[in-house]
Design a protein around this motif. Structure first.
Motif, PDB file in Angstrom:
ATOM      1  N   ALA A 103       0.808  -1.223   0.000  1.00 48.35           N
ATOM      2  CA  ALA A 103       0.000   0.000   0.000  1.00 48.35           C
ATOM      3  C   ALA A 103       0.839   1.270   0.000  1.00 48.35           C
ATOM      4  CB  ALA A 103      -0.932   0.003   1.205  1.00 48.35           C
ATOM      5  N   ALA A 128      -2.756  -7.250   1.079  1.00 51.32           N
ATOM      6  CA  ALA A 128      -2.095  -5.952   1.242  1.00 51.32           C
ATOM      7  C   ALA A 128      -1.151  -5.903   2.428  1.00 51.32           C
ATOM      8  CB  ALA A 128      -3.152  -4.863   1.389  1.00 51.32           C
ATOM      9  N   VAL A 140      -5.564   1.674  -1.413  1.00 51.98           N
ATOM     10  CA  VAL A 140      -5.505   0.354  -2.044  1.00 51.98           C
ATOM     11  C   VAL A 140      -6.923  -0.147  -2.360  1.00 51.98           C
ATOM     12  CG1 VAL A 140      -5.490  -1.094   0.036  1.00 51.98           C
ATOM     13  CG2 VAL A 140      -4.237  -1.818  -1.965  1.00 51.98           C
ATOM     14  N   VAL A 147      -9.968  -6.464   0.050  1.00 52.71           N
ATOM     15  CA  VAL A 147      -8.628  -6.370   0.618  1.00 52.71           C
ATOM     16  C   VAL A 147      -8.506  -7.216   1.875  1.00 52.71           C
ATOM     17  CG1 VAL A 147      -6.904  -4.813   1.616  1.00 52.71           C
ATOM     18  CG2 VAL A 147      -8.315  -4.044  -0.307  1.00 52.71           C
ATOM     19  N   TRP A 149      -5.730  -7.517   4.770  1.00 50.88           N
ATOM     20  CA  TRP A 149      -4.496  -6.921   5.290  1.00 50.88           C
ATOM     21  C   TRP A 149      -3.654  -8.014   5.920  1.00 50.88           C
ATOM     22  CZ3 TRP A 149      -2.699  -2.369   3.982  1.00 50.88           C
ATOM     23  CH2 TRP A 149      -3.616  -1.436   3.452  1.00 50.88           C
TER      24      TRP A 149
END
Length: 156
Positions: A103, A128, A140, A147, A149
């Motif tokens: 990111a 990400a 992002v 997404v 993380w």
């Protein structure tokens, strides 16, 4: 073409015997993300480097024999690499595709290669990282994909 931001939940990791999840990313990002996804998918914690169809078939076969899913990483040498790798990427024919996105990199550069991969493989989600390295980690989401993380998610 800009994509709409999405806050949809990331897809579930595949857990079937021999299911192949492919993580595509720049340089070492792909393998690092694939290792995390392999653990979360109960793939024996192993992420394989996948360069072509033969590697993909071998990974699937190992997964079937070991009764676990397979997770592989495909590293792109640069943001403009996808057009020269279309045959290799398409030949892998994964069951699920993630893109490993840092990111903290320029969103425009990331969008360029992510859209190119999506055109070949239909990307399912973003794995990400780098939220702590940028003041705007949620950019992002502007890539238009769910997404996941892999490090600390940005606080809202």
């Amino acid at each position: 073409m800009p994509l709409a931001a999405t806050f949809a939940p990331p897809p579930a990791r595949l857990r079937g015997k021999g299911d192949l999840t492919l993580v595509v990313g720049l340089g070492g990002d792909a393998l690092a993300a694939a290792r995390v996804i392999a653990v979360s998918a109960d793939a024996g914690g192993e992420a394989l480097v996948i360069a072509d169809r033969r590697d993909a078939l071998a990974a699937r076969a190992d997964g079937v024999r070991g009764e676990h899913p397979a997770v592989g990483a495909f590293s792109l040498p640069g943001v403009d690499a996808v057009p020269g790798l279309v045959t290799e990427l398409a030949g892998i024919a994964p069951d699920q595709v993630w893109v490993a996105v840092d990111a903290s990199r320029k969103t425009q550069d990331t969008a360029h290669w992510v859209q190119a991969v999506d055109a070949v493989l239909a990307v399912d989600g973003i794995a990400a990282t780098g939220a702590a390295l940028t003041a705007s980690p949620d950019e992002v989401r502007g890539l238009g994909l769910p997404v996941l993380w892999l490090d600390a998610p940005p606080e809202r």
